[in-house]
Enzyme design. Structure first.
Site, PDB file in Angstrom:
ATOM      1  N   ARG A  35     -52.577  -9.012  30.692  1.00  0.00           N
ATOM      2  CA  ARG A  35     -52.052  -7.641  30.691  1.00  0.00           C
ATOM      3  C   ARG A  35     -52.198  -6.976  29.332  1.00  0.00           C
ATOM      4  O   ARG A  35     -52.337  -5.751  29.250  1.00  0.00           O
ATOM      5  CB  ARG A  35     -50.584  -7.651  31.131  1.00  0.00           C
ATOM      6  CG  ARG A  35     -50.475  -7.907  32.612  1.00  0.00           C
ATOM      7  CD  ARG A  35     -49.058  -7.935  33.078  1.00  0.00           C
ATOM      8  NE  ARG A  35     -49.041  -7.922  34.537  1.00  0.00           N
ATOM      9  CZ  ARG A  35     -47.950  -8.056  35.262  1.00  0.00           C
ATOM     10  NH1 ARG A  35     -46.775  -8.202  34.679  1.00  0.00           N
ATOM     11  NH2 ARG A  35     -48.017  -8.020  36.570  1.00  0.00           N
ATOM     12  N   LYS A 198     -47.077 -11.799  57.771  1.00  0.00           N
ATOM     13  CA  LYS A 198     -46.383 -11.051  58.824  1.00  0.00           C
ATOM     14  C   LYS A 198     -46.931  -9.653  59.072  1.00  0.00           C
ATOM     15  O   LYS A 198     -47.298  -8.944  58.130  1.00  0.00           O
ATOM     16  CB  LYS A 198     -44.905 -10.900  58.431  1.00  0.00           C
ATOM     17  CG  LYS A 198     -44.167 -12.214  58.468  1.00  0.00           C
ATOM     18  CD  LYS A 198     -42.740 -11.993  58.063  1.00  0.00           C
ATOM     19  CE  LYS A 198     -41.914 -13.242  58.337  1.00  0.00           C
ATOM     20  NZ  LYS A 198     -40.544 -13.070  57.875  1.00  0.00           N
ATOM     21  N   GLY A 354     -50.036  -8.254  46.182  1.00  0.00           N
ATOM     22  CA  GLY A 354     -49.386  -9.528  46.482  1.00  0.00           C
ATOM     23  C   GLY A 354     -50.279 -10.746  46.361  1.00  0.00           C
ATOM     24  O   GLY A 354     -51.003 -10.932  45.381  1.00  0.00           O
ATOM     25  N   GLY A 377     -46.894  -4.421  43.836  1.00  0.00           N
ATOM     26  CA  GLY A 377     -46.102  -3.429  44.575  1.00  0.00           C
ATOM     27  C   GLY A 377     -46.717  -2.046  44.535  1.00  0.00           C
ATOM     28  O   GLY A 377     -46.747  -1.330  45.535  1.00  0.00           O
TER      29      GLY A 377
HETATM   30  P1  AMP Z   1     -48.624 -11.783  52.157  1.00  0.00           P
HETATM   31  O1  AMP Z   1     -47.771 -11.876  50.934  1.00  0.00           O
HETATM   32  O2  AMP Z   1     -48.041 -10.981  53.269  1.00  0.00           O
HETATM   33  O3  AMP Z   1     -50.049 -11.378  51.821  1.00  0.00           O
HETATM   34  O4  AMP Z   1     -48.672 -13.246  52.793  1.00  0.00           O
HETATM   35  C1  AMP Z   1     -49.272 -14.292  52.126  1.00  0.00           C
HETATM   36  C2  AMP Z   1     -48.821 -15.568  52.743  1.00  0.00           C
HETATM   37  O5  AMP Z   1     -49.238 -15.648  54.080  1.00  0.00           O
HETATM   38  C3  AMP Z   1     -49.393 -16.773  52.044  1.00  0.00           C
HETATM   39  O6  AMP Z   1     -48.366 -17.436  51.368  1.00  0.00           O
HETATM   40  C4  AMP Z   1     -49.987 -17.605  53.173  1.00  0.00           C
HETATM   41  O7  AMP Z   1     -49.659 -18.970  53.071  1.00  0.00           O
HETATM   42  C5  AMP Z   1     -49.349 -16.997  54.395  1.00  0.00           C
HETATM   43  N1  AMP Z   1     -50.148 -17.228  55.598  1.00  0.00           N
HETATM   44  C6  AMP Z   1     -51.432 -16.938  55.800  1.00  0.00           C
HETATM   45  N2  AMP Z   1     -51.839 -17.366  57.003  1.00  0.00           N
HETATM   46  C7  AMP Z   1     -50.790 -17.968  57.592  1.00  0.00           C
HETATM   47  C8  AMP Z   1     -50.585 -18.642  58.841  1.00  0.00           C
HETATM   48  N3  AMP Z   1     -51.580 -18.750  59.714  1.00  0.00           N
HETATM   49  N4  AMP Z   1     -49.378 -19.124  59.100  1.00  0.00           N
HETATM   50  C9  AMP Z   1     -48.393 -19.014  58.193  1.00  0.00           C
HETATM   51  N5  AMP Z   1     -48.511 -18.394  57.006  1.00  0.00           N
HETATM   52  C10 AMP Z   1     -49.696 -17.876  56.715  1.00  0.00           C
END
Ligand code: AMP
Length: 396
Positions: A35, A198, A354, A377
């Site tokens: 940074r 999610k 993220g 963010g």
């Molecule tokens: P995000 O912060 O929403 O981008 O989510 C990232 C997280 O999603 C990571 O920690 C991954 O381990 C998780 N992830 C990706 N694919 C899967 C899956 N098939 N089942 C559970 N977690 C997942």
């Protein structure tokens, strides 16, 4: 868009909001200076013009209290090393001591102020505090993308005291340009790859992005809500039952808008959420009970490859599997490689928001994509279509 290149800083003092929220070890040494490196071009431009730089940042979460562990004094030496100029430090960011230190600053010199968040007024966006900050420079430069989504005193409110003398630093300008390319000006076909855990955390992004892209790849844990909504069997895979209507609605909207949606057709399923679990490749619609999909399957990756290699503008947000575990990282690595190839063939690729940035860094794709966003963010909110207060304050 006014950038730092629109100003000549000769004999001027630039009050620069940087993001020096860097990690420190137990002996308070900077363990990752990315940074600081990222802010260097902006600081150097001011100094080369014959001006001086007053740097302000937050570090950690002191919650309005002085906290010796979170003093920016710890990083002054590192900043000096990175920019090649001995940096002065002053133990407050407002008030007489700060004003005196600024008044004594000569051309070519750099002053680092103490942690902004030692004052609760910073995060409250307090106007009187922002006015005090504004006394510390002739021109206000915002170069902190990571906090541009916060209407804090130093990131947003202070700008109103510089009606004609405010601009973006190089880093923030680059972030804005990268987002613009994906959201408005990018060459078609435009592709968004959205993964992660999610649907619920990505829904606003998906809805916003459907108006901008030609193709949408859905991957990662989100997949199973889409599959179950369409009648598939997802076994024990992560699935948000209460978001199935939403998933169907997204597919309907995508069809109406002419966006082609690509969802996995096969997955690497495991009998446990563990690196050493038993695994097998199964049809995405036929995941047995007791098994969960944790990575993209080989047919899926072939499909993704075809779409990615045809794209001219690519946004990647979210891994397509549980990349933190080696056994389920292959899909995410493959996607990174396809994006690398597309980028080498002339596509513009932006990774942001993220965990995708963590994945990209972990697997060494940082130098292979066109741009990796520095703000988690702030990037997510930009992709959601929100106007960031820190950006609006400079443009407005
Ligand atoms: P995000 O912060 O929403 O981008 O989510 C990232 C997280 O999603 C990571 O920690 C991954 O381990 C998780 N992830 C990706 N694919 C899967 C899956 N098939 N089942 C559970 N977690 C997942």
């Amino acid at each position: 868009m006014k950038t730092i290149d629109d100003f000549d800083f000769e004999n001027k003092k630039a009050l620069i909001r940087v993001d020096f929220n860097v990690p420190l070890n137990e002996t308070f040494e900077v363990t990752d200076a990315n940074r600081i490196e990222a802010a260097k071009p902006t600081i150097i431009k001011v100094l080369e013009d014959g001006g001086s730089a007053v740097l302000m940042s937050h570090l950690g979460r002191p919650k309005g209290q002085k906290n010796a562990d979170l003093s920016l004094q710890h990083i002054a030496k590192k900043v000096s090393d990175v920019i090649g100029v001995s940096v002065k430090f002053i133990e407050d960011c407002v008030g007489q001591v700060a004003e005196d230190a600024v008044a004594a600053l000569k051309r070519g010199e750099v002053l680092l102020l103490e942690n902004l968040r030692f004052h609760a007024e910073e995060e409250k966006g307090d106007e009187a505090f922002a006015e005090q900050l504004s006394k510390l420079g002739d021109v206000y430069v915002n170069d902190a993308f990571g906090t541009a989504h916060r209407a804090h005193a130093s990131t947003t409110i202070v700008a109103q005291f510089f009606p004609d003398n405010k601009c973006f630093g190089y880093l923030l300008a680059k972030e804005i340009e990268a987002i613009e390319k994906v959201m408005r000006t990018g060459e078609k076909p435009v592709l968004a790859i959205l993964g992660g855990a999610k649907v619920s955390s990505k829904i606003t992004i998906i809805e916003n992005i459907l108006d901008k892209v030609d193709h949408l790849i859905v991957g990662g844990g989100m997949t199973y809500t889409f599959i179950k909504a369409q009648g598939g069997k997802v076994g024990d895979s992560i699935c948000e039952d209460d978001k199935m209507d939403l998933a169907m609605n997204i597919l309907k909207q995508a069809k109406e808008k002419g966006v082609q949606v690509h969802i996995p057709v096969d997955v690497l399923a495991a009998n446990d959420f563990a690196n050493d679990a038993e695994t097998k490749v199964v049809d995405v619609n036929e995941i047995p009970d007791g098994w969960q999909g944790l990575d993209a399957g080989p047919k899926t990756l072939e499909n993704f490859k075809e779409v990615i290699l045809k794209a001219k503008t690519i946004l990647w947000n979210g891994p397509v599997g549980v990349f933190e575990m080696e056994s389920f990282a292959k899909g995410t690595i493959a996607v990174g490689n396809f994006i690398d190839e597309a980028t080498q063939n002339g596509a513009f690729s932006l990774v942001g928001g993220g965990d995708s940035v963590a994945a990209v860094k972990q697997f060494g794709f940082e130098k292979k994509v066109s741009y990796v966003s520095t703000g988690g963010g702030a990037m997510l909110e930009s992709l959601e279509g929100k106007t960031l207060p820190g950006i609006a304050a400079i443009i407005g």
